[in-house]
Design a protein around this motif. Sequence first.
Motif, PDB file in Angstrom:
ATOM      1  N   GLN A  50       0.889  -1.319  -0.038  1.00 46.23           N
ATOM      2  CA  GLN A  50      -0.109   0.114   0.076  1.00 46.23           C
ATOM      3  C   GLN A  50       0.783   1.302   0.074  1.00 46.23           C
ATOM      4  OE1 GLN A  50      -2.030  -1.427   3.516  1.00 46.23           O
ATOM      5  NE2 GLN A  50      -0.665  -0.640   5.004  1.00 46.23           N
ATOM      6  N   VAL A  51       0.433   2.055  -0.831  1.00 52.17           N
ATOM      7  CA  VAL A  51       1.411   3.270  -0.783  1.00 52.17           C
ATOM      8  C   VAL A  51       0.357   4.674  -1.187  1.00 52.17           C
ATOM      9  CG1 VAL A  51       3.019   4.673  -2.418  1.00 52.17           C
ATOM     10  CG2 VAL A  51       3.210   2.384  -2.236  1.00 52.17           C
ATOM     11  N   LEU A  52       0.624   5.541  -0.181  1.00 59.64           N
ATOM     12  CA  LEU A  52      -0.264   6.401   0.139  1.00 59.64           C
ATOM     13  C   LEU A  52       0.604   8.023  -0.136  1.00 59.64           C
ATOM     14  CD1 LEU A  52      -2.897   8.196   1.132  1.00 59.64           C
ATOM     15  CD2 LEU A  52      -2.052   7.853   3.245  1.00 59.64           C
ATOM     16  N   THR A  53       0.086   8.957  -0.796  1.00 57.34           N
ATOM     17  CA  THR A  53       0.919  10.094  -1.219  1.00 57.34           C
ATOM     18  C   THR A  53      -0.208  11.217  -1.015  1.00 57.34           C
ATOM     19  OG1 THR A  53       2.193   9.050  -2.968  1.00 57.34           O
ATOM     20  CG2 THR A  53       2.108  11.632  -2.938  1.00 57.34           C
ATOM     21  N   ILE A  54       0.095  12.334  -0.063  1.00 61.13           N
ATOM     22  CA  ILE A  54      -0.567  13.283   0.488  1.00 61.13           C
ATOM     23  C   ILE A  54       0.071  14.447  -0.098  1.00 61.13           C
ATOM     24  CG2 ILE A  54      -1.675  14.497   2.348  1.00 61.13           C
ATOM     25  CD1 ILE A  54      -2.350  12.015   3.723  1.00 61.13           C
ATOM     26  N   ARG A  55      -0.953  15.397  -0.542  1.00 62.51           N
ATOM     27  CA  ARG A  55      -0.254  16.735  -0.730  1.00 62.51           C
ATOM     28  C   ARG A  55      -1.166  17.710   0.105  1.00 62.51           C
ATOM     29  NH1 ARG A  55      -0.006  17.894  -7.131  1.00 62.51           N
ATOM     30  NH2 ARG A  55      -2.296  17.695  -6.945  1.00 62.51           N
ATOM     31  N   VAL A  56      -0.699  18.814   0.736  1.00 67.45           N
ATOM     32  CA  VAL A  56      -1.354  19.656   1.581  1.00 67.45           C
ATOM     33  C   VAL A  56      -1.079  20.891   1.078  1.00 67.45           C
ATOM     34  CG1 VAL A  56      -1.378  20.649   3.975  1.00 67.45           C
ATOM     35  CG2 VAL A  56      -1.499  18.165   3.711  1.00 67.45           C
ATOM     36  N   TRP A  57      -1.790  21.913   0.911  1.00 67.34           N
ATOM     37  CA  TRP A  57      -1.538  23.413   0.636  1.00 67.34           C
ATOM     38  C   TRP A  57      -1.566  24.133   2.204  1.00 67.34           C
ATOM     39  CZ3 TRP A  57      -3.498  19.956  -2.928  1.00 67.34           C
ATOM     40  CH2 TRP A  57      -3.007  20.246  -4.157  1.00 67.34           C
ATOM     41  N   ASN A  58      -0.584  24.992   2.371  1.00 66.69           N
ATOM     42  CA  ASN A  58      -0.751  25.653   3.531  1.00 66.69           C
ATOM     43  C   ASN A  58      -1.540  27.219   3.147  1.00 66.69           C
ATOM     44  OD1 ASN A  58       1.028  27.442   2.207  1.00 66.69           O
ATOM     45  ND2 ASN A  58       2.863  26.749   3.196  1.00 66.69           N
ATOM     46  N   GLU A  59      -1.646  27.967   4.219  1.00 65.88           N
ATOM     47  CA  GLU A  59      -2.259  29.407   4.039  1.00 65.88           C
ATOM     48  C   GLU A  59      -1.892  30.172   2.765  1.00 65.88           C
ATOM     49  OE1 GLU A  59      -2.258  30.895   7.822  1.00 65.88           O
ATOM     50  OE2 GLU A  59      -4.175  29.451   8.503  1.00 65.88           O
ATOM     51  N   SER A  60      -0.475  29.981   2.591  1.00 68.38           N
ATOM     52  CA  SER A  60       0.062  30.685   1.416  1.00 68.38           C
ATOM     53  C   SER A  60      -0.041  29.964   0.072  1.00 68.38           C
ATOM     54  CB  SER A  60       1.632  30.997   1.882  1.00 68.38           C
ATOM     55  OG  SER A  60       1.817  31.501   2.905  1.00 68.38           O
ATOM     56  N   ASN A  61      -0.974  28.964   0.153  1.00 70.33           N
ATOM     57  CA  ASN A  61      -1.188  27.933  -1.138  1.00 70.33           C
ATOM     58  C   ASN A  61       0.343  27.485  -1.606  1.00 70.33           C
ATOM     59  OD1 ASN A  61      -3.384  27.195  -2.634  1.00 70.33           O
ATOM     60  ND2 ASN A  61      -2.765  28.235  -4.548  1.00 70.33           N
ATOM     61  N   LEU A  62       1.230  27.267  -0.701  1.00 68.79           N
ATOM     62  CA  LEU A  62       2.239  26.347  -1.226  1.00 68.79           C
ATOM     63  C   LEU A  62       1.979  24.960  -0.955  1.00 68.79           C
ATOM     64  CD1 LEU A  62       5.135  28.676  -0.056  1.00 68.79           C
ATOM     65  CD2 LEU A  62       4.153  28.547  -2.243  1.00 68.79           C
ATOM     66  N   VAL A  63       2.603  24.146  -1.478  1.00 66.95           N
ATOM     67  CA  VAL A  63       2.317  22.732  -1.598  1.00 66.95           C
ATOM     68  C   VAL A  63       3.304  21.913  -0.802  1.00 66.95           C
ATOM     69  CG1 VAL A  63       1.687  20.590  -2.447  1.00 66.95           C
ATOM     70  CG2 VAL A  63       0.861  22.864  -3.760  1.00 66.95           C
ATOM     71  N   GLY A  64       2.980  21.034   0.119  1.00 62.81           N
ATOM     72  CA  GLY A  64       3.944  20.150   0.718  1.00 62.81           C
ATOM     73  C   GLY A  64       3.371  18.801   0.414  1.00 62.81           C
ATOM     74  N   ILE A  65       4.406  17.698   0.571  1.00 64.40           N
ATOM     75  CA  ILE A  65       3.868  16.413   0.204  1.00 64.40           C
ATOM     76  C   ILE A  65       4.566  15.341   1.010  1.00 64.40           C
ATOM     77  CG2 ILE A  65       5.759  15.953  -1.454  1.00 64.40           C
ATOM     78  CD1 ILE A  65       3.602  14.682  -3.319  1.00 64.40           C
ATOM     79  N   THR A  66       3.890  14.306   1.035  1.00 63.15           N
ATOM     80  CA  THR A  66       4.796  13.075   2.026  1.00 63.15           C
ATOM     81  C   THR A  66       4.039  11.671   1.338  1.00 63.15           C
ATOM     82  OG1 THR A  66       5.062  14.195   4.157  1.00 63.15           O
ATOM     83  CG2 THR A  66       4.794  11.740   4.317  1.00 63.15           C
ATOM     84  N   THR A  67       5.011  11.003   1.432  1.00 58.17           N
ATOM     85  CA  THR A  67       4.608   9.376   0.721  1.00 58.17           C
ATOM     86  C   THR A  67       4.840   8.582   2.123  1.00 58.17           C
ATOM     87  OG1 THR A  67       5.127  10.023  -1.428  1.00 58.17           O
ATOM     88  CG2 THR A  67       5.058   7.746  -0.962  1.00 58.17           C
ATOM     89  N   THR A  68       3.867   7.409   2.141  1.00 59.70           N
ATOM     90  CA  THR A  68       4.253   6.605   3.084  1.00 59.70           C
ATOM     91  C   THR A  68       3.299   5.230   2.884  1.00 59.70           C
ATOM     92  OG1 THR A  68       3.838   5.939   5.468  1.00 59.70           O
ATOM     93  CG2 THR A  68       2.207   7.139   4.444  1.00 59.70           C
ATOM     94  N   SER A  69       3.852   4.237   3.439  1.00 59.17           N
ATOM     95  CA  SER A  69       3.257   2.786   3.353  1.00 59.17           C
ATOM     96  C   SER A  69       2.517   2.489   5.000  1.00 59.17           C
ATOM     97  CB  SER A  69       4.229   1.800   3.322  1.00 59.17           C
ATOM     98  OG  SER A  69       5.081   1.740   4.185  1.00 59.17           O
ATOM     99  N   ASP A  70       2.543   3.486   5.698  1.00 58.44           N
ATOM    100  CA  ASP A  70       1.518   3.363   6.763  1.00 58.44           C
ATOM    101  C   ASP A  70       0.475   4.068   6.734  1.00 58.44           C
ATOM    102  OD1 ASP A  70       0.924   3.084   9.484  1.00 58.44           O
ATOM    103  OD2 ASP A  70       2.551   4.015  10.413  1.00 58.44           O
TER     104      ASP A  70
END
Lengths: 450, 474
Positions: A50-70
């Motif tokens: 299982q692989v999950l990749t999540i993107r999050v936008w902060n208040e300045s509309n900049l994007v961060g990402i993380t990938t996990t198998s958990d």
Amino acid sequence: MNSKEITTQISSAADFLNLKKWDFGASFSNDYSVQVDKGEAKQLKASQKQVLTIRVWNESNLVGITTTSDISESGIKKALNQANIASDFGNKNESTEFSPLAKDPINVKEAKKRNPLGIKKLLTLLREAEVKLIDSHESIKSVPYNGLSESIYERVYSNSDGAFRSYTKSQAVLYLYARAEEKDKKPRSSGSVKIGYGVDDIDIESCVKEASNKTISHLIYSNIKTDKYLICFSPEAFLTIFNAFSSIFNARSILDGVSLSNKNSIGEKLSTKALNIYDDGLHEKNISSSPFDGEGTPTKRLCLINKGKIKNFIHSESTARIFKTIPTGHAGLGSKVSVSPDWIVVEKSKENFDLKTSLDHSNYQGEFVYIEELNAIHAGVRASQGSFSLPFDGWLYENGTKISIESATVAGDIKYLLKNIVNIEPIQEVTTNGVSPHIWVDQLSITGDA
Amino acid sequence: MLSSKIKSNEIEFGSCNKELLEEIIFYAIGLGADFVELFIENTDNSSVLAEEDNITSVSPSFGRGAGIRIFKDKRDGFVSTNDLTKHGLMRSVSQAIEMLDITYKKNREVFNGLNKHKDYSSSKKTWIDEVPSIHEISEKLLISTKSLKKNNKIITRKGSYSRNLQEVIIASSDGTYVSDIRLHQTVGLNVIASDAQYRSNGSRRFGSSGMPNEFKIWDHEKAANDVFESSMNMLYADYVDAGQMPVVLANKFGGVIFHEACGHLLETTQIERGTTPFENKLNEKIAHESVTAIDEGISEGSFGSLSVDDEGMEPEKSVLIENGVLKKFISDRAGELRTGHKRTGSGRRQNYSFAAASRMRNTYIAKGEYSKEDLISSISDGLYCKSMGGGSVGATGQFNFAVEEGYLIKNGKLTSPVKGATLIGEAKEVMPKISMCGNDLELAPGFCGSISGSVNVTVGQPHIKVDSITVGGR
């Protein structure tokens, strides 16, 4: 956990962490594979991934990402938190948004999921295939590279704007690479790969026959004189070299300065008018087809070359916005969204008057080199320079007879190659990489030992 | 004596898992397995990309999983899972047992419980706090890409960093019970230079293992100068003329040829497949007497070094070829079982989803007695390969390598730069033609992809001369 459940979990965790804008891509798979060695089971393998990749936008509309198998509750929270922290380093010069097409309808093929047969059945089938291949010719002593696998997987895309899409598929792969040995000769090897939605869709007999015929056809071999030759690329070989230079059509590569094209290259003449090339991820023969890309954009057929001229580029959401067009369904989810082709379809256009149609690989009597398979693409292609120097498997044809070529490379420039296409045969063949007819190119350099 | 601590129902990193691991192994042995191995992993990775003068990508990732391998006779079944609960691990064991069709319960081996825990990680637990922060990495990468902007012919500049921290627990039915922490950091610089119709690339990658401060002291200015010079030297280069010729291969990454062309053929997986020409050549001459080749996992900080391999064995220094004579194969547990060659601490895998296989670590040709100038001056018409790209070796032992930066040798001197060269040959034929080895052995990091995934390795050699090899060109 199924795709709906994980979406609910992520949504709840994002609310808890006060994250307003997010999206994710996930895949879940169960894979089974077997390998054999002279009738004995060698390695039997099963995996649940299982692989999950999540993107999050902060208040300045900049994007961060993380990938996990958990994908436990704590794993999802940790992933959202990490993505949120990473968003502090988001790219300020190129914004990323949800695809405007992430809620458009998608075309999911029906009935493309097969139930797994199980390891024991896979083992029995592969053992039988190995025996048949070894028995097919006295020179074939072993099948050192072999495998039969089946997998069931689910892919999901969802975002905080309400987009949700998923599909489940199955896929089976059989590969057989035989090794032939004859006294006082070098060992020769060749093989065949077949892909199907399930093992029952794979024609095992034809895989055995193809691996045997190809291996035997290389038993009589010779060095080739270093020179320039008339070349016939097999459908597989042409698709291999075309894919290696697909950055020509890749908007991400263009923006990054690593493509041979630039923003203004639409309409540029690349080849003979007789050539049309499409990217068609939903092609009926594409076993690996996906109805949407990493950003949730629906996959579609796109013309890349029309009558020899560049017609379209492939895009993600952000490159499409920069080029003032729409996403094309070629994005891969990442901190920096990648762009890549799906399934290439090569065909002869109606404007094919300049072709030498007498060039037919099955009956041409003159001298030519037939390139069956190109190797070591990762080492021998300079995509940003347009040059290649690649080892290949193939034959030298003369007066209707053929001899396998021992240890040689073909070298050239992709733009030269495309402009010097002298024939496109009428019959298209389906390969594991796409669809193409045989393609003839004049005056390419071959280096051999002689 | 078996552990008597309180039972846990899930693997926990940093805690004692002995009783749970023993329970899983007993379960597998009870079902008829000859041998059971558990490889459990927890990862914490991150990567950063700088393009031109901006950070364009920061990608953290983390994960955990287990790979369970069960042997019955010479067969093995491997199952990987993300479920580290007792239930999940036992389900994986059952799956492996079922795959192997084990119906009789007579075991070859007896499980007497796990040995005393060998903790290789005790001095490494602070590494995660010592590695540079994303802020520090970003700042240094941006300084590096700025350093690459030395003239207006440089049209793209990239700097990349990646850090992989892997915590592992390995337990098996022979009593092995170890844990370790591995840290690998790499940094790379790339440029594309362009002038009218001319284009060239320049790239270098640096890497270390187990040295959390290495990136902080990395000499980015020296690296940037090297990459810039390489791209400028190659910008106006002509394509090389194809043919047979003598070549001098530079040190450091020049060793990739030995790695690909010969090293892989000395892994026991190749004996198992019957695809190495060296299978029955132990103690026979397979290379020129000037060649001594070594594979080891012990050089401090080298990219392929390990405290313990992925099967729980400490790595050894293996002299593969001594003065041209084949002395040893690189072996893992399955290799020892199936070919009889003793394990060398070389059982390696990319992660928990791969079964370990015999893989190279730090592999290099030992230094000889000649200077680089001696080698070049011995050639009247040939090629100097200063920087090598990637390569591959085929099923019948044929190899090919791209030359990234090459120069013609004329009358014993380096002359014009040339591009588009590929070296083609077969290990069996080329090894006896390595006639001179320089005295300037240096190592370089790389990634090797093979049966058990992509693993960190070091390649290396001094400058070497090959008397004759096919050079592909135009």
